[in-house]
Design a protein around this motif. Sequence first.
Motif, mmCIF file in Angstrom:
data_model
loop_
_atom_site.group_PDB
_atom_site.id
_atom_site.type_symbol
_atom_site.label_atom_id
_atom_site.label_comp_id
_atom_site.label_asym_id
_atom_site.label_seq_id
_atom_site.Cartn_x
_atom_site.Cartn_y
_atom_site.Cartn_z
ATOM 1 N N ARG A 242 0.831 -1.207 0.000
ATOM 2 C CA ARG A 242 0.000 0.000 0.000
ATOM 3 C C ARG A 242 0.864 1.256 0.000
ATOM 4 N N SER A 243 1.971 1.224 0.742
ATOM 5 C CA SER A 243 2.853 2.392 0.773
ATOM 6 C C SER A 243 3.529 2.603 -0.585
ATOM 7 N N ILE A 244 3.886 1.516 -1.257
ATOM 8 C CA ILE A 244 4.463 1.629 -2.598
ATOM 9 C C ILE A 244 3.429 2.205 -3.567
ATOM 10 N N LEU A 245 2.232 1.666 -3.521
ATOM 11 C CA LEU A 245 1.179 2.141 -4.421
ATOM 12 C C LEU A 245 0.835 3.599 -4.137
ATOM 13 N N HIS A 246 0.846 3.972 -2.876
ATOM 14 C CA HIS A 246 0.595 5.367 -2.521
ATOM 15 C C HIS A 246 1.713 6.260 -3.064
ATOM 16 N N PHE A 247 2.958 5.802 -2.935
ATOM 17 C CA PHE A 247 4.095 6.566 -3.429
ATOM 18 C C PHE A 247 3.986 6.822 -4.931
ATOM 19 N N PHE A 248 3.547 5.802 -5.683
ATOM 20 C CA PHE A 248 3.417 5.934 -7.130
ATOM 21 C C PHE A 248 2.017 6.402 -7.561
ATOM 22 N N GLU A 249 1.191 6.761 -6.588
ATOM 23 C CA GLU A 249 -0.154 7.270 -6.835
ATOM 24 C C GLU A 249 -0.997 6.306 -7.666
ATOM 25 N N MET A 250 -1.065 5.046 -7.205
ATOM 26 C CA MET A 250 -1.846 4.010 -7.886
ATOM 27 C C MET A 250 -2.665 3.172 -6.900
ATOM 28 N N PRO A 251 -3.493 3.801 -6.073
ATOM 29 C CA PRO A 251 -4.252 3.013 -5.098
ATOM 30 C C PRO A 251 -5.254 2.046 -5.734
ATOM 31 N N SER A 252 -5.654 2.302 -6.966
ATOM 32 C CA SER A 252 -6.636 1.438 -7.628
ATOM 33 C C SER A 252 -6.077 0.048 -7.909
ATOM 34 N N VAL A 253 -4.774 -0.105 -7.861
ATOM 35 C CA VAL A 253 -4.114 -1.375 -8.169
ATOM 36 C C VAL A 253 -3.994 -2.253 -6.918
ATOM 37 N N ASN A 254 -4.284 -1.700 -5.750
ATOM 38 C CA ASN A 254 -4.050 -2.379 -4.482
ATOM 39 C C ASN A 254 -4.678 -3.769 -4.384
ATOM 40 N N GLU A 255 -5.938 -3.893 -4.675
ATOM 41 C CA GLU A 255 -6.619 -5.186 -4.503
ATOM 42 C C GLU A 255 -6.013 -6.280 -5.386
ATOM 43 N N ARG A 256 -5.690 -5.946 -6.618
ATOM 44 C CA ARG A 256 -5.095 -6.926 -7.528
ATOM 45 C C ARG A 256 -3.690 -7.324 -7.069
ATOM 46 N N ALA A 257 -2.896 -6.344 -6.679
ATOM 47 C CA ALA A 257 -1.546 -6.624 -6.191
ATOM 48 C C ALA A 257 -1.600 -7.485 -4.929
ATOM 49 N N LYS A 258 -2.542 -7.180 -4.064
ATOM 50 C CA LYS A 258 -2.721 -7.951 -2.835
ATOM 51 C C LYS A 258 -3.098 -9.397 -3.150
ATOM 52 N N PHE A 259 -4.012 -9.582 -4.091
ATOM 53 C CA PHE A 259 -4.413 -10.928 -4.502
ATOM 54 C C PHE A 259 -3.218 -11.709 -5.056
ATOM 55 N N LEU A 260 -2.430 -11.066 -5.922
ATOM 56 C CA LEU A 260 -1.261 -11.723 -6.496
ATOM 57 C C LEU A 260 -0.259 -12.101 -5.405
ATOM 58 N N PHE A 261 -0.064 -11.218 -4.433
ATOM 59 C CA PHE A 261 0.876 -11.490 -3.354
ATOM 60 C C PHE A 261 0.404 -12.657 -2.487
ATOM 61 N N ILE A 262 -0.853 -12.641 -2.095
ATOM 62 C CA ILE A 262 -1.381 -13.717 -1.243
ATOM 63 C C ILE A 262 -1.309 -15.053 -1.959
ATOM 64 N N THR A 263 -1.630 -15.066 -3.240
ATOM 65 C CA THR A 263 -1.535 -16.294 -4.030
ATOM 66 C C THR A 263 -0.093 -16.791 -4.072
ATOM 67 N N SER A 264 0.844 -15.887 -4.312
ATOM 68 C CA SER A 264 2.261 -16.256 -4.347
ATOM 69 C C SER A 264 2.723 -16.792 -2.996
ATOM 70 N N ARG A 265 2.336 -16.113 -1.934
ATOM 71 C CA ARG A 265 2.733 -16.541 -0.588
ATOM 72 C C ARG A 265 2.178 -17.915 -0.254
ATOM 73 N N ASP A 266 0.939 -18.163 -0.646
ATOM 74 C CA ASP A 266 0.334 -19.458 -0.362
ATOM 75 C C ASP A 266 1.012 -20.592 -1.120
#
Length: 72
Positions: A4-28
Amino acid sequence: MFMRSILHFFEMPSVNERAKFLFITSRDVAKFQWGTKARAVAVACVYLAAREFKKDLRLVDLAVRLSADLND
């Protein structure tokens, strides 16, 4: 929070949910815990999600941001 802090830095909060999904899938799948590897995967997920949303984001910009966060 890190993504979220990275997305905020690059002004792309709309990408958060997708990035989060990709991360959780990768972690699992890879079964890793939070640390340097997880930060790198989080940055990769942000990049992939940004590309899916056709956002203008360069890998070098993400690498610089990741490097700055690791040095803090």
